[in-house]
Enzyme design. Structure first.
Site, PDB file in Angstrom:
ATOM      1  N   HIS A  33       1.062  -0.993 -12.739  1.00  0.00           N
ATOM      2  CA  HIS A  33       1.972  -0.367 -11.775  1.00  0.00           C
ATOM      3  C   HIS A  33       1.527  -0.730 -10.363  1.00  0.00           C
ATOM      4  O   HIS A  33       0.638  -0.093  -9.788  1.00  0.00           O
ATOM      5  CB  HIS A  33       2.006   1.151 -11.938  1.00  0.00           C
ATOM      6  N   CYS A  34       2.150  -1.752  -9.816  1.00  0.00           N
ATOM      7  CA  CYS A  34       1.882  -2.133  -8.433  1.00  0.00           C
ATOM      8  C   CYS A  34       3.161  -2.736  -7.852  1.00  0.00           C
ATOM      9  O   CYS A  34       4.128  -2.972  -8.577  1.00  0.00           O
ATOM     10  CB  CYS A  34       0.707  -3.111  -8.337  1.00  0.00           C
ATOM     11  N   HIS A  35       3.178  -2.940  -6.554  1.00  0.00           N
ATOM     12  CA  HIS A  35       4.375  -3.387  -5.853  1.00  0.00           C
ATOM     13  C   HIS A  35       4.037  -4.569  -4.953  1.00  0.00           C
ATOM     14  O   HIS A  35       2.871  -4.804  -4.611  1.00  0.00           O
ATOM     15  CB  HIS A  35       4.951  -2.262  -4.990  1.00  0.00           C
ATOM     16  N   TYR A  51      12.642   4.067   3.342  1.00  0.00           N
ATOM     17  CA  TYR A  51      11.390   3.953   4.087  1.00  0.00           C
ATOM     18  C   TYR A  51      11.171   2.485   4.441  1.00  0.00           C
ATOM     19  O   TYR A  51      11.735   1.584   3.816  1.00  0.00           O
ATOM     20  CB  TYR A  51      10.203   4.487   3.278  1.00  0.00           C
ATOM     21  N   ARG A 126      14.018   0.321 -13.624  1.00  0.00           N
ATOM     22  CA  ARG A 126      13.527   1.625 -13.179  1.00  0.00           C
ATOM     23  C   ARG A 126      14.668   2.480 -12.639  1.00  0.00           C
ATOM     24  O   ARG A 126      15.668   1.970 -12.128  1.00  0.00           O
ATOM     25  CB  ARG A 126      12.446   1.470 -12.107  1.00  0.00           C
ATOM     26  N   ASP A 251      -0.876   1.469  -8.248  1.00  0.00           N
ATOM     27  CA  ASP A 251       0.231   1.839  -7.358  1.00  0.00           C
ATOM     28  C   ASP A 251       0.074   1.200  -5.976  1.00  0.00           C
ATOM     29  O   ASP A 251       0.725   1.632  -5.021  1.00  0.00           O
ATOM     30  CB  ASP A 251       0.386   3.362  -7.233  1.00  0.00           C
ATOM     31  N   ASN A 256       4.621   5.646   0.749  1.00  0.00           N
ATOM     32  CA  ASN A 256       4.951   7.057   0.973  1.00  0.00           C
ATOM     33  C   ASN A 256       3.777   8.011   0.757  1.00  0.00           C
ATOM     34  O   ASN A 256       3.974   9.186   0.410  1.00  0.00           O
ATOM     35  CB  ASN A 256       6.141   7.482   0.091  1.00  0.00           C
TER      36      ASN A 256
END
Length: 297
Positions: A33-35, A51, A126, A251, A256
């Site tokens: 889970h990473c972006h 955001y 998602r 993450d 946020n």
């Protein structure tokens, strides 16, 4: 860069100095889970994003993973990029097979585009239910998309607030593909293990073999102070139910975050506290993501 509806809401950058973890991760360890954000000059952010993050491109992610001892990753497409998937597809293509991805898609997506995403390494879609990202999606669209991705062997990823586990029981019971809840259902550590939302999450996980859990987002569960040890009992309770449907991720770059910005090296060591058994760590970091993203779940 496109203007945002709320351009004043910006994200903090990730900690630029991750410690070298004391925990040595197994070969093939996956950050599930990473972006990747931008760079905006090449991959502009969506005009209607909620955001605005600082750029966090794939080369920064790759450098972080080398420091942490991570060799594979699942890029969860960020909502700030809307349904324009090029930033995530580019990151996957640059990985020589080491990355997979989760997409954001619209109801109007064509079968040809779904196949293009699959060929590009996408293995799921998602849905955001959390209030700060727009709240509950159109459920007719939700069920249509679930039906369309099922033949591809994909799964869905659900971003819930803790109370959504209680209010969406009927929806959860209708899902007929594997589904992943992340950030431990965003339970609140201050309310204890016996809180109804977390107990409902445990029941869901215990009784539905299609349910998977990501024991990431300790900073979102915690009362807010590094290294977020008050989240450990929640992760351990989930692992104790069934460790074969557990995933873990950093993450990064932590969008946020309004409390204490995590240090990603500390998060690896925190996972070592959550899961001190080496064989169990290998199951969660290597075997489980291999089944879900590189094989058959």
């Amino acid at each position: 860069m496109n203007p945002a509806k709320n351009p004043l809401k910006t994200c903090l950058p990730p900690d630029p100095n991750p410690i070298k973890p004391t925990v040595v991760l197994p070969p093939g360890a996956c950050d599930a889970h990473c972006h990747v954000f931008g760079p905006a000059t090449r991959f502009p952010y969506s005009a209607d994003r909620s955001y605005t993050p600082p750029d966090a491109p794939v080369d920064h992610l790759r450098r972080l993973h080398r420091r942490l001892g991570i060799s594979r990753a699942v890029i969860v497409h960020a909502s700030c990029h809307g349904t324009e998937m090029d930033v995530t597809l580019d990151a996957i293509a640059s990985s020589e097979g080491a990355y997979r991805g989760v997409a954001c898609v619209e109801d109007s997506i064509t079968d040809g585009e779904l196949q293009r995403l699959h060929d590009g390494g996408i293995r799921g879609i998602r849905f955001n239910f959390v209030k700060h990202l727009g709240g509950v999606p159109d459920l007719e669209v939700f069920h249509r998309l679930v039906a369309r991705i099922k033949p591809l062997g994909w799964h869905i990823v659900l971003h819930f607030d803790a109370e959504d586990i209680l209010t969406q029981q009927e929806l959860l019971g209708r899902i007929n593909v594997p589904f992943i809840s992340y950030h431990m259902g965003r339970a609140k550590a201050a309310e204890g293990l016996e809180q109804r939302p977390f107990q409902s999450l445990l029941d869901l996980y215990r009784n539905n073999p299609l349910a998977w859990i990501k024991v990431c987002g300790a900073e979102r569960v915690s009362v807010g102070k590094r290294p977020f040890r008050d989240a450990v009992p929640f992760a351990q309770a989930l692992i104790a139910v069934d460790s074969t449907r557990i995933l873990w991720g950093t993450d990064w770059p932590h969008p946020n975050i309004t409390k204490d910005m995590p240090n990603d090296g500390e998060l690896v060591d925190l996972f070592g506290e959550i899961c001190p058994d080496a064989a169990l760590r290998t199951r969660i970091l290597v075997d489980n993501p291999t089944r879900m993203y590189w094989g058959t779940p």
